[in-house]
Design a protein around this motif. Structure first.
Motif, PDB file in Angstrom:
ATOM      1  N   LEU A  68       0.833  -1.204   0.000  1.00  0.00           N
ATOM      2  CA  LEU A  68       0.000   0.000   0.000  1.00  0.00           C
ATOM      3  C   LEU A  68       0.866   1.251   0.000  1.00  0.00           C
ATOM      4  CD1 LEU A  68      -2.922   0.967   0.061  1.00  0.00           C
ATOM      5  CD2 LEU A  68      -2.837   0.839   2.544  1.00  0.00           C
ATOM      6  N   LYS A  69       1.934   1.247   0.791  1.00  0.00           N
ATOM      7  CA  LYS A  69       2.861   2.382   0.811  1.00  0.00           C
ATOM      8  C   LYS A  69       3.523   2.548  -0.561  1.00  0.00           C
ATOM      9  CE  LYS A  69       4.020   2.143   5.719  1.00  0.00           C
ATOM     10  NZ  LYS A  69       5.082   1.836   6.699  1.00  0.00           N
ATOM     11  N   GLN A  70       3.895   1.433  -1.185  1.00  0.00           N
ATOM     12  CA  GLN A  70       4.533   1.492  -2.497  1.00  0.00           C
ATOM     13  C   GLN A  70       3.566   2.020  -3.554  1.00  0.00           C
ATOM     14  OE1 GLN A  70       7.840   0.967  -3.149  1.00  0.00           O
ATOM     15  NE2 GLN A  70       7.260   1.869  -5.103  1.00  0.00           N
ATOM     16  N   LEU A  71       2.309   1.590  -3.479  1.00  0.00           N
ATOM     17  CA  LEU A  71       1.289   2.088  -4.402  1.00  0.00           C
ATOM     18  C   LEU A  71       1.154   3.600  -4.277  1.00  0.00           C
ATOM     19  CD1 LEU A  71      -1.147   1.752  -6.354  1.00  0.00           C
ATOM     20  CD2 LEU A  71      -2.555   1.448  -4.311  1.00  0.00           C
ATOM     21  N   SER A  72       1.139   4.074  -3.063  1.00  0.00           N
ATOM     22  CA  SER A  72       1.027   5.505  -2.807  1.00  0.00           C
ATOM     23  C   SER A  72       2.223   6.249  -3.398  1.00  0.00           C
ATOM     24  CB  SER A  72       0.939   5.735  -1.296  1.00  0.00           C
ATOM     25  OG  SER A  72       0.909   7.092  -0.992  1.00  0.00           O
ATOM     26  N   ALA A  73       3.417   5.726  -3.176  1.00  0.00           N
ATOM     27  CA  ALA A  73       4.630   6.348  -3.712  1.00  0.00           C
ATOM     28  C   ALA A  73       4.651   6.303  -5.240  1.00  0.00           C
ATOM     29  CB  ALA A  73       5.866   5.656  -3.144  1.00  0.00           C
ATOM     30  N   ASP A  74       4.201   5.197  -5.824  1.00  0.00           N
ATOM     31  CA  ASP A  74       4.146   5.075  -7.285  1.00  0.00           C
ATOM     32  C   ASP A  74       3.191   6.099  -7.892  1.00  0.00           C
ATOM     33  OD1 ASP A  74       5.961   3.009  -7.225  1.00  0.00           O
ATOM     34  OD2 ASP A  74       4.473   1.426  -7.569  1.00  0.00           O
ATOM     35  N   CYS A  75       2.052   6.280  -7.253  1.00  0.00           N
ATOM     36  CA  CYS A  75       1.083   7.269  -7.750  1.00  0.00           C
ATOM     37  C   CYS A  75       1.692   8.667  -7.727  1.00  0.00           C
ATOM     38  CB  CYS A  75      -0.190   7.238  -6.919  1.00  0.00           C
ATOM     39  SG  CYS A  75      -1.216   5.790  -7.197  1.00  0.00           S
ATOM     40  N   LEU A  76       2.383   8.997  -6.646  1.00  0.00           N
ATOM     41  CA  LEU A  76       3.039  10.304  -6.558  1.00  0.00           C
ATOM     42  C   LEU A  76       4.077  10.468  -7.656  1.00  0.00           C
ATOM     43  CD1 LEU A  76       3.896  11.147  -2.835  1.00  0.00           C
ATOM     44  CD2 LEU A  76       2.302  12.309  -4.336  1.00  0.00           C
ATOM     45  N   SER A  77       4.870   9.437  -7.854  1.00  0.00           N
ATOM     46  CA  SER A  77       5.926   9.484  -8.855  1.00  0.00           C
ATOM     47  C   SER A  77       5.356   9.657 -10.259  1.00  0.00           C
ATOM     48  CB  SER A  77       6.759   8.201  -8.775  1.00  0.00           C
ATOM     49  OG  SER A  77       7.734   8.183  -9.783  1.00  0.00           O
ATOM     50  N   ARG A  78       4.343   8.895 -10.587  1.00  0.00           N
ATOM     51  CA  ARG A  78       3.735   8.982 -11.920  1.00  0.00           C
ATOM     52  C   ARG A  78       3.094  10.336 -12.170  1.00  0.00           C
ATOM     53  NH1 ARG A  78       0.987   3.031 -12.813  1.00  0.00           N
ATOM     54  NH2 ARG A  78       2.928   1.868 -12.570  1.00  0.00           N
ATOM     55  N   ALA A  79       2.618  10.964 -11.117  1.00  0.00           N
ATOM     56  CA  ALA A  79       1.996  12.286 -11.248  1.00  0.00           C
ATOM     57  C   ALA A  79       3.037  13.405 -11.179  1.00  0.00           C
ATOM     58  CB  ALA A  79       0.943  12.483 -10.164  1.00  0.00           C
ATOM     59  N   GLY A  80       4.306  13.034 -10.913  1.00  0.00           N
ATOM     60  CA  GLY A  80       5.356  14.044 -10.811  1.00  0.00           C
ATOM     61  C   GLY A  80       5.251  14.888  -9.562  1.00  0.00           C
ATOM     62  N   LEU A  81       4.742  14.299  -8.487  1.00  0.00           N
ATOM     63  CA  LEU A  81       4.476  15.069  -7.262  1.00  0.00           C
ATOM     64  C   LEU A  81       5.320  14.647  -6.068  1.00  0.00           C
ATOM     65  CD1 LEU A  81       0.588  15.147  -7.518  1.00  0.00           C
ATOM     66  CD2 LEU A  81       2.169  17.012  -8.007  1.00  0.00           C
ATOM     67  N   THR A  82       6.316  13.796  -6.282  1.00  0.00           N
ATOM     68  CA  THR A  82       7.114  13.292  -5.165  1.00  0.00           C
ATOM     69  C   THR A  82       7.810  14.431  -4.423  1.00  0.00           C
ATOM     70  OG1 THR A  82       7.459  11.211  -6.334  1.00  0.00           O
ATOM     71  CG2 THR A  82       8.946  11.681  -4.512  1.00  0.00           C
ATOM     72  N   GLU A  83       8.492  15.290  -5.167  1.00  0.00           N
ATOM     73  CA  GLU A  83       9.220  16.389  -4.541  1.00  0.00           C
ATOM     74  C   GLU A  83       8.280  17.358  -3.826  1.00  0.00           C
ATOM     75  OE1 GLU A  83      12.434  19.877  -5.716  1.00  0.00           O
ATOM     76  OE2 GLU A  83      11.943  18.333  -7.183  1.00  0.00           O
ATOM     77  N   LEU A  84       7.161  17.666  -4.465  1.00  0.00           N
ATOM     78  CA  LEU A  84       6.178  18.558  -3.840  1.00  0.00           C
ATOM     79  C   LEU A  84       5.660  17.948  -2.533  1.00  0.00           C
ATOM     80  CD1 LEU A  84       4.326  21.043  -3.816  1.00  0.00           C
ATOM     81  CD2 LEU A  84       2.727  19.734  -5.216  1.00  0.00           C
ATOM     82  N   SER A  85       5.363  16.671  -2.563  1.00  0.00           N
ATOM     83  CA  SER A  85       4.858  16.001  -1.367  1.00  0.00           C
ATOM     84  C   SER A  85       5.882  16.043  -0.231  1.00  0.00           C
ATOM     85  CB  SER A  85       4.492  14.561  -1.696  1.00  0.00           C
ATOM     86  OG  SER A  85       4.059  13.886  -0.543  1.00  0.00           O
ATOM     87  N   GLU A  86       7.144  15.825  -0.574  1.00  0.00           N
ATOM     88  CA  GLU A  86       8.203  15.865   0.444  1.00  0.00           C
ATOM     89  C   GLU A  86       8.324  17.263   1.050  1.00  0.00           C
ATOM     90  OE1 GLU A  86      11.580  14.438  -1.722  1.00  0.00           O
ATOM     91  OE2 GLU A  86      10.923  12.345  -1.587  1.00  0.00           O
ATOM     92  N   LYS A  87       8.234  18.288   0.204  1.00  0.00           N
ATOM     93  CA  LYS A  87       8.332  19.659   0.697  1.00  0.00           C
ATOM     94  C   LYS A  87       7.134  20.011   1.572  1.00  0.00           C
ATOM     95  CE  LYS A  87      11.363  21.399  -2.851  1.00  0.00           C
ATOM     96  NZ  LYS A  87      11.614  22.381  -3.911  1.00  0.00           N
ATOM     97  N   LEU A  88       5.945  19.560   1.178  1.00  0.00           N
ATOM     98  CA  LEU A  88       4.766  19.810   2.006  1.00  0.00           C
ATOM     99  C   LEU A  88       4.887  19.102   3.353  1.00  0.00           C
ATOM    100  CD1 LEU A  88       1.916  19.513  -0.660  1.00  0.00           C
ATOM    101  CD2 LEU A  88       2.683  21.593   0.526  1.00  0.00           C
ATOM    102  N   ALA A  89       5.429  17.889   3.330  1.00  0.00           N
ATOM    103  CA  ALA A  89       5.616  17.146   4.580  1.00  0.00           C
ATOM    104  C   ALA A  89       6.606  17.861   5.502  1.00  0.00           C
ATOM    105  CB  ALA A  89       6.085  15.727   4.292  1.00  0.00           C
ATOM    106  N   SER A  90       7.672  18.406   4.911  1.00  0.00           N
ATOM    107  CA  SER A  90       8.651  19.113   5.747  1.00  0.00           C
ATOM    108  C   SER A  90       8.055  20.405   6.309  1.00  0.00           C
ATOM    109  CB  SER A  90       9.934  19.408   4.964  1.00  0.00           C
ATOM    110  OG  SER A  90       9.705  20.364   3.960  1.00  0.00           O
ATOM    111  N   LEU A  91       7.185  21.059   5.544  1.00  0.00           N
ATOM    112  CA  LEU A  91       6.491  22.244   6.067  1.00  0.00           C
ATOM    113  C   LEU A  91       5.599  21.864   7.240  1.00  0.00           C
ATOM    114  CD1 LEU A  91       5.383  24.193   2.863  1.00  0.00           C
ATOM    115  CD2 LEU A  91       7.040  24.918   4.575  1.00  0.00           C
TER     116      LEU A  91
END
Length: 97
Positions: A68-91
């Motif tokens: 489930l965690k991998q699916l979530s990460a794959d969806c982020l990656s395919r949408a090009g949102l991995t970096e944005l998600s990481e920055k939002l998490a750090s905020l």
């Protein structure tokens, strides 16, 4: 109302139905906004329940949780949102301090 033990037995029964481990193909088109929200919901649900997991998560193998965690990460990656998600998490982490 089901007791926690009754609910656990129901979940065990459902999860042991033949074919439940078979992979399914899902062709899904969703907006980037919903990908980001889905990732957040999955991560939050898994993290908040580490101390007191739901009955379903208690009965779920670690392998399935990792999928489930991998699916979530794959969806982020395919949408090009991995970096944005990481920055939002750090905020969000900075806000809690």
């Amino acid at each position: 109302m089901l007791t926690e033990n009754d609910a656990a037995q129901v979940f065990d029964t459902i999860l042991s139905i033949p074919g439940m481990n078979e992979p399914v193909r899902i062709d899904l088109k969703i907006s980037r906004k919903n990908v980001l929200l889905l990732h957040h919901v999955i991560e939050r649900g898994l993290l908040e329940n580490e101390g007191s997991p739901s009955v379903l998560l208690q009965r779920t193998a670690e392998e399935n949780i990792n999928e489930l965690k991998q699916l979530s990460a794959d969806c982020l990656s395919r949408a090009g949102l991995t970096e944005l998600s990481e920055k939002l998490a750090s905020l969000g982490a900075g806000k809690k301090r």
